[in-house]
Design a protein around this motif. Structure first.
Motif, mmCIF file in Angstrom:
data_model
loop_
_atom_site.group_PDB
_atom_site.id
_atom_site.type_symbol
_atom_site.label_atom_id
_atom_site.label_comp_id
_atom_site.label_asym_id
_atom_site.label_seq_id
_atom_site.Cartn_x
_atom_site.Cartn_y
_atom_site.Cartn_z
ATOM 1 N N ALA A 120 0.959 -1.096 0.016
ATOM 2 C CA ALA A 120 -0.023 -0.046 0.033
ATOM 3 C C ALA A 120 0.529 1.304 0.159
ATOM 4 O O ALA A 120 2.003 1.349 0.641
ATOM 5 N N PRO A 121 0.323 2.297 -0.426
ATOM 6 C CA PRO A 121 1.280 3.376 -0.683
ATOM 7 C C PRO A 121 1.353 4.091 0.668
ATOM 8 O O PRO A 121 0.328 3.827 1.348
ATOM 9 N N PRO A 122 2.526 4.893 0.990
ATOM 10 C CA PRO A 122 2.597 5.358 2.405
ATOM 11 C C PRO A 122 1.532 6.458 2.688
ATOM 12 O O PRO A 122 0.977 7.161 1.503
ATOM 13 N N GLY A 123 1.364 6.713 3.830
ATOM 14 C CA GLY A 123 0.384 7.918 4.291
ATOM 15 C C GLY A 123 -0.315 7.307 5.514
ATOM 16 O O GLY A 123 -0.404 6.430 5.994
ATOM 17 N N ALA A 124 -0.401 8.566 6.359
ATOM 18 C CA ALA A 124 -0.854 8.487 7.832
ATOM 19 C C ALA A 124 -2.487 7.962 7.621
ATOM 20 O O ALA A 124 -3.087 8.525 6.652
ATOM 21 N N VAL A 125 -2.751 7.204 8.765
ATOM 22 C CA VAL A 125 -4.047 6.934 8.894
ATOM 23 C C VAL A 125 -5.010 7.969 8.810
ATOM 24 O O VAL A 125 -4.975 9.077 9.514
ATOM 25 N N GLU A 126 -6.284 7.996 8.239
ATOM 26 C CA GLU A 126 -7.537 8.805 8.159
ATOM 27 C C GLU A 126 -7.129 10.107 7.661
ATOM 28 O O GLU A 126 -7.696 11.222 8.076
ATOM 29 N N THR A 127 -6.099 10.259 6.782
ATOM 30 C CA THR A 127 -5.678 11.415 5.978
ATOM 31 C C THR A 127 -6.207 11.311 4.655
ATOM 32 O O THR A 127 -6.250 12.595 3.900
ATOM 33 N N SER A 128 -6.650 10.397 4.169
ATOM 34 C CA SER A 128 -7.091 10.277 2.789
ATOM 35 C C SER A 128 -8.688 10.990 2.717
ATOM 36 O O SER A 128 -9.247 10.867 3.781
ATOM 37 N N VAL A 129 -9.049 11.173 1.582
ATOM 38 C CA VAL A 129 -10.377 11.829 1.519
ATOM 39 C C VAL A 129 -11.788 10.723 1.711
ATOM 40 O O VAL A 129 -11.280 9.477 1.803
ATOM 41 N N THR A 130 -12.678 11.221 2.146
ATOM 42 C CA THR A 130 -14.049 10.354 2.650
ATOM 43 C C THR A 130 -15.108 10.807 1.582
ATOM 44 O O THR A 130 -15.154 11.999 1.025
ATOM 45 N N ASN A 131 -16.184 10.032 1.498
ATOM 46 C CA ASN A 131 -17.266 10.430 1.134
ATOM 47 C C ASN A 131 -17.227 11.083 -0.409
ATOM 48 O O ASN A 131 -17.894 12.125 -0.829
ATOM 49 N N LEU A 132 -16.199 10.300 -1.153
ATOM 50 C CA LEU A 132 -16.261 10.672 -2.698
ATOM 51 C C LEU A 132 -17.743 10.576 -3.471
ATOM 52 O O LEU A 132 -17.924 9.454 -3.333
ATOM 53 N N SER A 133 -17.749 11.383 -4.133
ATOM 54 C CA SER A 133 -19.158 11.443 -4.777
ATOM 55 C C SER A 133 -18.836 12.136 -6.236
ATOM 56 O O SER A 133 -18.360 13.239 -6.307
ATOM 57 N N PRO A 157 -4.182 17.374 8.335
ATOM 58 C CA PRO A 157 -3.823 18.815 8.919
ATOM 59 C C PRO A 157 -4.418 19.895 8.088
ATOM 60 O O PRO A 157 -5.044 19.479 6.871
ATOM 61 N N GLU A 158 -4.314 20.850 8.733
ATOM 62 C CA GLU A 158 -5.326 22.131 7.950
ATOM 63 C C GLU A 158 -4.677 22.552 6.653
ATOM 64 O O GLU A 158 -5.194 23.356 5.692
ATOM 65 N N ASP A 159 -3.145 22.272 6.677
ATOM 66 C CA ASP A 159 -2.569 22.661 5.322
ATOM 67 C C ASP A 159 -2.459 21.518 4.165
ATOM 68 O O ASP A 159 -1.700 21.651 3.165
ATOM 69 N N SER A 213 1.156 17.507 2.579
ATOM 70 C CA SER A 213 1.196 18.119 3.759
ATOM 71 C C SER A 213 2.618 18.557 4.260
ATOM 72 O O SER A 213 3.452 17.751 3.935
ATOM 73 N N ASN A 214 2.861 19.739 4.830
ATOM 74 C CA ASN A 214 4.187 19.823 5.458
ATOM 75 C C ASN A 214 4.808 18.865 6.525
ATOM 76 O O ASN A 214 5.944 18.491 6.446
ATOM 77 N N GLY A 215 3.835 18.488 7.391
ATOM 78 C CA GLY A 215 4.276 17.631 8.380
ATOM 79 C C GLY A 215 3.652 16.226 8.405
ATOM 80 O O GLY A 215 4.050 15.441 9.308
#
Length: 424
Positions: A120-133, A157-159, A213-215
């Motif tokens: 799986a590609p790297p990435g923090a949990v629950e940072t991907s988009v949801t409810n895509l329509s 994050p906000e950024d 995101s920056n961080g």
């Protein structure tokens, strides 16, 4: 008979196993493929490649390959080729396995499995988009636009900056027109024109959204849509109405589409303005007859969608309302005018009441319009002159009484004048 049907598969499996054992007893071996690799060839697409085992004997045998996709969804198929392409979402990884099938007459021998995985590609949990329509809209000239919306991940994050790509067949395009949330994160995308063929009915559309995101590492997200399932149907055309006695007949033409006439279903929104009653009626035809009360005013709107067996999409917009009957409904312009007039009248009355209260509290009217005093001498002389003329016709005794009386009156008038001045 039922017993024979249940026993037949067992007998067939036993026979094949016996034949396979016979082939193995003859020294025939089946070796697994080699160099099995998985490669991401496009958005949500994996290329599976392998090579025949070089030690596999090639005689009068037929060799096929049994392929099994284990994630993200289990699927199994066989092929003669040494490569295969599969479409699947890859944000959670991909794994598959393959083995050799050796066929000889009615016998079949299988090799061991060979497995390969894509992480799986790297990435923090629950940072991907949801409810895509997503929704596809078709214009009159049969060009298609694409509009997608989503929500930012809970842990994004906000950024965070999200970027959307769509793939249709071999064409991939990145979004250039985004809508944003209060943190200026992209949460929507619109393609005014696309390469989507509106005449196609069974194609798929891949949506891929990654981020940065920056961080924090943002986990990507992919989703595969059936083209028909997200297509917003065009409204019906040329809607007409006729009323004969109490029978209302509504007719229309199918929407602008490459689908057949039989693929559409319709809903009618009939509103009784006199009774304030609405009813939704369904039909698969291009006309509808209804008995109504001809003393009432009605409005009729129609919308369309695909039948379920034609892959149901999104309902079209309602057609413009058509009116029939006697009770003319209030138009939006009239309602707006009435609202403005009522607000104006209320404002004027409130202002007048406020001014009256202020004037009464601070005696504004008595200061702006003070009472006008009456001169004392003029009033006194007027009474004295008239009394003197009348008194001369009487005797001296009477004259004394009248004079005394007028002196008292003058004194009373003078007191009254001073009282007025004091009040003012």
């Amino acid at each position: 008979m039922a017993i024979l049907v249940s026993i037949f598969p067992v007998l067939l499996w036993t026979l094949m196993a016996f034949q396979a054992n016979s082939l193995q007893a003859k020294g025939i071996q089946v070796l697994p493929p080699v160099n099995f690799t998985l490669t991401v060839s496009a958005l949500a697409e994996v290329l599976l490649q392998w090579k025949p085992n070089p030690d596999q004997e090639e005689k009068n045998y037929t060799i096929r390959y049994d392929v099994e996709i284990m994630t993200p969804e289990r699927d199994e198929y066989d092929t003669k080729k040494t490569c295969s392409t599969r479409m699947a979402v890859l944000h959670n990884g991909f794994s598959a396995r393959i083995r050799t099938l050796l066929l000889y007459t009615n016998s079949q021998i299988k090799s061991n499995w060979v497995t390969a995985k894509l992480q799986a590609p790297p990435g923090a949990v629950e940072t991907s988009v949801t409810n895509l329509s997503c929704v596809i809209c078709t214009a009159v000239n049969n060009t298609a636009s694409l509009h997608c919306t989503w929500l930012a991940g809970k842990a994004a994050p906000e950024d965070t900056k999200y970027f959307l790509f769509y793939r249709y067949n071999n064409y991939t395009e990145e979004c250039q027109e985004y809508s944003k949330d209060k943190w200026e994160r992209n949460i929507g995308c619109r393609f005014s024109s696309t390469y989507i063929e509106t005449s196609e009915t069974d194609e798929v559309i891949v949506i891929h959204i990654n981020g940065s995101s920056n961080g924090t590492a943002i986990k990507p997200f992919e989703q595969i849509f059936n083209q028909n399932a997200i297509q917003k149907v065009n409204p019906p055309r040329n809607v007409t109405m006729s009323l004969k006695q109490n029978n209302l007949l509504v007719k229309w033409e199918m929407p602008a589409s490459s689908f057949l006439k039989e693929c559409f279903k319709y809903e009618l929104n009939i509103y009784n303005w006199k009774m304030g009653y609405k009813q939704i009626l369904e039909t698969e035809l291009n006309s509808f007859s209804l008995r109504i009360d001809d003393t009432c005013r009605y409005s009729i709107q129609i919308r369309a969608n695909h039948q379920s067996w034609c892959t149901e999409g999104f309902w079209s917009d309602w057609t413009e309302p058509l009116y029939i009957g006697k009770n003319q409904p209030r138009t939006p312009v009239d309602s707006k005018t009435y609202t403005v007039l009522i607000a104006l009248i209320v404002s004027i009355c409130s202002m007048a009441l406020l001014i009256a209260i202020i004037c009464r509290k601070y005696h504004v009217w008595s200061r702006l319009f003070p009472p006008i005093p009456t001169p004392q001498n003029s009033l006194k002389n007027l009474f004295l002159n008239k009394s003197y003329q009348r008194a001369r016709t009487y005797t001296s005794e009477t004259e004394t009484e009248v004079g005394s009386c007028f002196e008292d009156l003058g004194s009373y008038t003078e007191d009254l004048y001073f009282d007025v001045l004091e009040d003012s």
